[in-house]
Design a protein around this motif. Structure first.
Motif, PDB file in Angstrom:
ATOM      1  N   THR A  23       0.834  -1.214   0.000  1.00  0.00           N
ATOM      2  CA  THR A  23       0.000   0.000   0.000  1.00  0.00           C
ATOM      3  C   THR A  23       0.861   1.254   0.000  1.00  0.00           C
ATOM      4  N   ARG A  44      -7.461   1.713  -7.564  1.00  0.00           N
ATOM      5  CA  ARG A  44      -8.166   0.434  -7.455  1.00  0.00           C
ATOM      6  C   ARG A  44      -7.288  -0.605  -6.767  1.00  0.00           C
ATOM      7  N   LYS A  45      -6.008  -0.630  -7.099  1.00  0.00           N
ATOM      8  CA  LYS A  45      -5.102  -1.583  -6.450  1.00  0.00           C
ATOM      9  C   LYS A  45      -5.036  -1.353  -4.937  1.00  0.00           C
ATOM     10  N   GLU A 104      -8.203  -2.681  -3.502  1.00  0.00           N
ATOM     11  CA  GLU A 104      -8.226  -4.144  -3.477  1.00  0.00           C
ATOM     12  C   GLU A 104      -7.455  -4.691  -2.274  1.00  0.00           C
ATOM     13  N   SER A 120      -9.484  -4.012   0.856  1.00  0.00           N
ATOM     14  CA  SER A 120     -10.624  -4.930   0.953  1.00  0.00           C
ATOM     15  C   SER A 120     -10.173  -6.323   1.369  1.00  0.00           C
ATOM     16  N   LEU A 121      -9.072  -6.763   0.802  1.00  0.00           N
ATOM     17  CA  LEU A 121      -8.557  -8.100   1.119  1.00  0.00           C
ATOM     18  C   LEU A 121      -8.177  -8.216   2.588  1.00  0.00           C
TER      19      LEU A 121
END
Length: 589
Positions: free
Chosen positions: A210, A263-264, A267, A270-271
């Motif tokens: 991140t 978006r990455k 993702e 969210s994961l």
């Protein structure tokens, strides 16, 4: 592991120090509210065990040992002579949770207030540094990066603070709940803490990825802002040459690039959010089984401890989620800090010796200037007296604009000296000198605002200022045009003066400088983009102003300079005086 913990602490404290610069002790007040919320919530939860005893037991008598070391709550109520019946216990629970609600409201309110305070202070700090920035430093920086820092990056700083403060608030809540859980049943609490600590190592790869994506996102957004600025600034050219689609494709690719990076980051967030809570629940189940079947612990204190640990579990989930979101904004902190430090280095220092006006002259004494070892001007001697109209000609790239920039104090000479009424510019407060200068460029500076604000630079519309405004627009020969408009001076001009002619825009620019009450007027190719008739009209207006001002007029057309006091040509780094009488038509390109 030791080095990783050290790096984590260093990272967190550096971020805390960053936000502390803008908010000071305000952060402490907000975090204190988080501590109070946790304590009140914990005390209210502890009273649910006596409540369960009251509604399920046969003798309806409360056993203080059932809540472990937190039995001081029941002892305290007994000391006030309160019989622990259903009404009393429910009232105590309501009391604690009411206080918690008030503390939670205050905590959230402070978060909103301090978030806005951060945005304001961060923007004002950038604005102060940008306002005092050296011009030479400014032109070597990307306009997209500067605009992105002032708008997008400051917004991301605020979002980062929201996540960072949420992270600290949940950390405080977690510590509070763990302390209460430990107080109720130390063995059970320690086992859950160890299991929870192990899960943090599983999420390190998420945090690292991140942070990397956050830095990429900052770079991409800087590029996007720069492209948008250029698209708007050059829209007329792009439209006229049917290149809007080509440029739009380039811009679209950058927009998609930013979207994919965002978006990455989403993702990964969210994961980690999806796996975090189930993993911690598994740990709780294992520890409860160990406590019940192997250690034979007091199930009442385990339930109380479990209540606190479940609250703590929610705090762990929110803490890790907030930390991961904060990392997605961390690149903005680094970019803001880096840019702000660069701007600080570019802040120009001036003498405190302010001047009130330019009474006599501006003189160049053996002035030289070079750019990247290329000599632009060499040992130039030049004098402009009040009341003189000086013309300067020369080929493109000969140094005409550099001469203007030196006169305006935008850049400093590499050698020689510039004197204002006999005093060196180095020994003068340059902004006070620039207050006496008017500057009109080839592309007029027009703001998307009313005509009055364009001319007066947002002065209050007092009677004195309105009279001064009317005087300036009359001298610039644009009063009749303004008077013919439906809203007159309150008429709003479109973007870059799109609904004005070239001559009208230049006259507004002249009016603005006259309203400023100047002594020196600089014109850099101010009429070159106009038709021949408008050029003559603007030149005539300028000729009328020379009795009150010192004027330097740069052009590539010698015909425009008939009747000027002096005409100079810039060539090969030198400034050569020329005769301007009976000149033949000649242009420089």
């Amino acid at each position: 592991m030791k080095s990783q913990i050290k790096e984590l602490l260093k990272h967190n404290f550096s971020s805390l120090a960053f936000y502390y610069r803008f908010l000071g002790f305000s952060i402490i007040w907000m975090l204190s509210m988080s501590l109070l919320v946790g304590l009140l919530d914990g005390l209210g939860l502890a009273m649910f065990v006596p409540l369960l005893q009251l509604v399920s037991g046969d003798n309806r008598k409360i056993n203080p040992e059932m809540i472990g070391n937190l039995r001081f709550l029941i002892d305290g109520l007994n000391s006030f002579g309160l019989e622990l019946n259903l009404i009393v216990v429910l009232s105590v629970i309501a009391f604690f949770f009411t206080l918690k609600g008030i503390a939670k409201w205050l905590e959230q309110f402070l978060r909103v207030v301090y978030n806005q305070k951060l945005i304001r202070n961060a923007r004002l700090q950038l604005l102060r540094n940008l306002t005092n920035l050296n011009y030479s430093f400014f032109i070597n920086h990307s306009s997209g990066r500067l605009q992105n820092a002032m708008t997008g990056e400051v917004w991301r700083l605020a979002q980062g603070f929201y996540s960072y403060s949420a992270m600290f608030q949940n950390l405080i809540l977690l510590i509070t709940y763990l302390a209460l859980a430990f107080f109720a049943n130390p063995t059970f609490a320690i086992m859950v803490m160890l299991g929870g600590g192990l899960t943090n190592f599983l999420f390190r790869m998420f945090y690292k990825k991140t942070k990397q994506l956050s830095l990429c996102l900052v770079s991409e957004q800087n590029s996007l802002q720069s492209l948008v600025i250029q698209f708007v600034a050059n829209f007329k050219y792009l439209k006229a040459t049917n290149r809007t689609k080509n440029y739009s494709k380039h811009l679209r690719d950058k927009i998609i690039e930013v979207e994919l990076t965002n978006r990455k980051i989403g993702e990964i967030d969210s994961l980690s959010a999806g796996f975090r809570e189930p993993l911690l629940i598994y740990i709780l189940i294992v520890v409860i089984c160990i406590q019940a079947y192997f250690l034979k612990g007091n199930i009442g204190s385990v339930i109380v401890s479990l209540l606190f640990l479940y609250r703590g579990l929610s705090s762990v989930v929110l803490l890790q989620s907030s930390y991961n979101r904060f990392l997605s904004f961390h690149g903005s902190i680094e970019n803001y800090d880096k840019l702000n430090n660069e701007l600080k280095k570019g802040v120009q220092q001036f003498s405190d010796n302010e001047i009130q006006d330019i009474r006599n002259s501006v003189v160049f004494e053996n002035v030289s200037f070079a750019y990247n070892d290329k000599v632009i001007l060499s040992n130039v001697n030049f004098r402009v007296n009040k009341g003189e109209l000086i013309g300067v000609i020369g080929e493109s790239g000969s140094g005409k604009t550099t001469l203007i920039n030196l006169i305006a104090g935008l850049i400093r000479p590499g050698g020689g000296d510039i004197k204002i009424d006999g005093a060196s510019l180095v020994d003068i407060n340059v902004p006070s000198y620039q207050n006496r200068i008017g500057y009109i460029t080839q592309e007029p500076i027009i703001f998307e605002d009313s005509i009055f604000n364009n001319v007066t630079f947002w002065d209050t519309p007092s009677k004195a200022n309105l009279d001064r405004f009317c005087n300036a627009v009359r001298k610039a020969h644009i009063f009749d045009f303004i008077d013919s408009l439906p809203l007159k001076e309150h008429e709003v001009i479109g973007l870059n003066g799109a609904n004005l002619s070239g001559g009208q825009k230049q006259r507004l620019s002249i009016a603005r400088e006259l309203y400023k009450n100047i002594d020196f007027l600089l014109l850099d190719e101010a009429t070159s983009a106009l038709d021949q008739e408008t050029q003559k009209q603007i030149t005539k207006t300028i000729m009328e102003l020379k009795k009150d001002l010192a004027i330097v007029y740069i052009t590539h057309n010698l015909d425009h300079l008939k009747g000027f006091s002096k005409v100079f040509e810039v060539a090969n780094g030198n400034l050569i005086e020329k005769s301007n009488t009976n000149s033949s038509s000649h242009s420089y390109f």
